[in-house]
Design an enzyme around this catalytic site. Structure first.
Site, mmCIF file in Angstrom:
data_model
loop_
_atom_site.group_PDB
_atom_site.id
_atom_site.type_symbol
_atom_site.label_atom_id
_atom_site.label_comp_id
_atom_site.label_asym_id
_atom_site.label_seq_id
_atom_site.Cartn_x
_atom_site.Cartn_y
_atom_site.Cartn_z
ATOM 1 N N LYS A 117 0.892 -1.288 0.020
ATOM 2 C CA LYS A 117 0.167 0.013 0.036
ATOM 3 C C LYS A 117 0.905 1.053 0.023
ATOM 4 O O LYS A 117 2.060 1.105 0.528
ATOM 5 C CB LYS A 117 -0.926 -0.130 1.408
ATOM 6 C CG LYS A 117 -2.131 0.912 1.104
ATOM 7 C CD LYS A 117 -3.214 0.349 0.458
ATOM 8 C CE LYS A 117 -4.614 0.893 0.672
ATOM 9 N NZ LYS A 117 -5.646 0.032 0.454
HETATM 10 N N1 GLU Z 1 -7.625 -0.115 -2.600
HETATM 11 C C1 GLU Z 1 -8.440 -1.222 -2.682
HETATM 12 C C2 GLU Z 1 -8.403 -2.116 -1.255
HETATM 13 O O1 GLU Z 1 -8.125 -1.432 -0.481
HETATM 14 C C3 GLU Z 1 -7.967 -1.984 -3.809
HETATM 15 C C4 GLU Z 1 -6.560 -2.578 -3.883
HETATM 16 C C5 GLU Z 1 -6.355 -3.192 -5.443
HETATM 17 O O2 GLU Z 1 -7.252 -3.588 -6.134
HETATM 18 O O3 GLU Z 1 -5.075 -3.891 -5.425
HETATM 19 O O4 GLU Z 1 -8.594 -3.160 -1.274
#
Ligand code: GLU
Length: 432
Positions: A117
């Site tokens: 992230k």
């Molecule tokens: N930001 C989204 C989450 O927190 C999607 C992450 C993704 O698709 O890689 O799950």
């Protein structure tokens, strides 16, 4: 522990506590499954933490320096996967916690991914589209080989969208050797569907949130017709979840976003609100067919289902005692902290945990990644059917484990997710 608020007035919003939150959840599940101590050590820290400072030319000619983060928590099951958010609360602690949540989420969903992230600490409303484009491109360039289609695959998150991903993909591909360019399209997911994106990826998270609520209702032999629900955050997740719930006859009675809150006990029309927010700088405030809620505390509004779909640490010991909902469906990542959760569970309120509830997004991302990798174009109906199948499998697994171990759904979800990673480590051993 400091708490994130959605109040626009508090500019610098501290997110300390997010890491405490995820570690507390992890440790309680690890104790329960008697996780191998070496693997507990590995999973308690992040593999890599990339912090970049980069200059960007503003529209007025000034140069501003930005700080971007990418935390890669674990890749035992596959490439790092997870979103990038643009928000003042983005810092190393938030990125670490959010990366960990991604590891559990992808593992629980049975995907061949690890967790990562990141994002940039900024308030995007202060920048023009052209500035945001340059910021995104320069951030992508600064991340360089720390991301890649088989290594670390970003996606949208809070305040980023398919446009952000299109800029990222274009920048990444443009900086590869010519013969590799198009083969790298799946370096990010959540792209626009004209540029390698997946039809339906936009609604995947919200649809998944709705599905988990539907499965909960099915288990309780209840209908969603006329159930009252409230949503915090009316972005991609909140809007789509509300859209699908409304189709089942459920009634949206209150919404809160970063600018304020609205309420209508008779029900708020979801599409009208969405169209209004588009012409109201993205905010739901002052929506004509609604009023400002009578009480200050949004979470105390009368409803059956509550969907936190904004930021972390929203449900705490301060507001958990007055929550009216019987079900909390966590569209956001980490919206409930440990103290808040204990109170809710004591009160017999069910929580569909984030790593299950909002996993439709990353499952949609996985489909997009497969589509790009295999040179395919999937149809919307096919996407929705496959998504439903995966969400149902995950929900059933978590529900069955929670029942058999007499535990809450979060601990059950963590146990399943961690066991899968433990198994991979045990099979493979530790290099050298
Ligand atoms: N930001 C989204 C989450 O927190 C999607 C992450 C993704 O698709 O890689 O799950």
């Amino acid at each position: 522990m400091e708490v994130v608020t959605l109040d626009k007035k508090s500019k610098k919003v501290p997110v300390r506590g997010m890491m405490d939150n995820v570690m507390e959840q992890f440790n309680s599940a690890a104790d329960h499954i008697e996780l191998h101590p070496s693997i507990r050590k590995i999973l308690s820290i992040t593999n890599n933490e990339i912090v970049v400072h980069f200059p960007v030319k503003m529209d007025n000619g000034d140069v501003e320096i930005f700080t971007g983060y990418r935390v890669q928590h674990n890749n035992a099951l596959g490439p790092y996967k997870g979103g990038l958010r643009y928000h003042p609360t983005v810092d190393i602690d938030a990125a670490r916690a959010l990366a960990m949540w991604m590891t559990w989420k992808t593992s629980l969903a049975g995907l061949p991914y690890g967790g990562g992230k990141g994002g940039i600490q900024l308030d995007p409303s202060k920048y023009s589209q052209t500035e945001l484009e340059r910021i995104t491109r320069r951030f992508t360039f600064a991340l360089a080989d720390n991301i890649g289609p088989e290594h670390d695959i970003p996606a949208p998150d809070v305040n980023t969208n398919s446009q952000t991903m299109a800029w990222m993909a274009d920048t990444y591909m443009s900086t590869r050797p010519p013969a590799e360019r198009t083969a790298n399209q799946h370096v990010v997911t959540g792209k626009p569907d004209g540029s390698g994106g997946l039809e339906g990826r936009d609604r995947a998270t919200g649809y998944g949130v709705y599905l988990t609520i539907k499965y909960w209702a099915e288990r309780n032999e209840e209908s969603l017709d006329n159930k009252k629900f409230i949503v915090q955050g009316f972005g991609n997740v909140g809007y789509w979840a509300a859209h699908f719930l409304e189709q089942e006859g459920a009634k949206l009675v209150a919404v809160q976003d970063a600018f304020g809150a609205i309420e209508n006990k008779e029900g708020i029309n979801v599409e009208d609100l969405f169209n209004y927010s588009k012409v109201n700088n993205g905010s739901i405030v002052d929506f004509p067919e609604s009023a400002v809620p009578a009480q200050n505390d949004f979470y105390a509004i009368d409803c059956d289902i509550c969907i936190p779909a904004a930021l972390g640490n929203q449900i705490t010991k301060e507001n958990a005692p007055t929550i009216k909902a019987r079900l909390i469906a966590e569209g956001a990542n980490g919206p409930t902290n440990g103290d808040g959760e204990r109170i809710l569970l004591d009160r017999g309120i069910t929580i569909i945990p984030d790593i299950l509830c909002n996993s439709g997004g990353v499952i949609g991302s996985y489909f997009e990644w497969l589509q790009n990798r295999n040179g395919e174009l999937w149809q919307l109906d096919e996407v929705m059917v496959r998504l439903e199948k995966k969400m149902r499998e995950s929900f059933n697994k978590v529900h069955a484990f929670a029942q058999s171990e007499s535990m809450d759904m979060r601990t059950a979800a963590y146990c399943i997710a961690i066991k899968r990673i433990e198994k991979a480590y045990i099979q493979r051993g530790i290099f050298p």
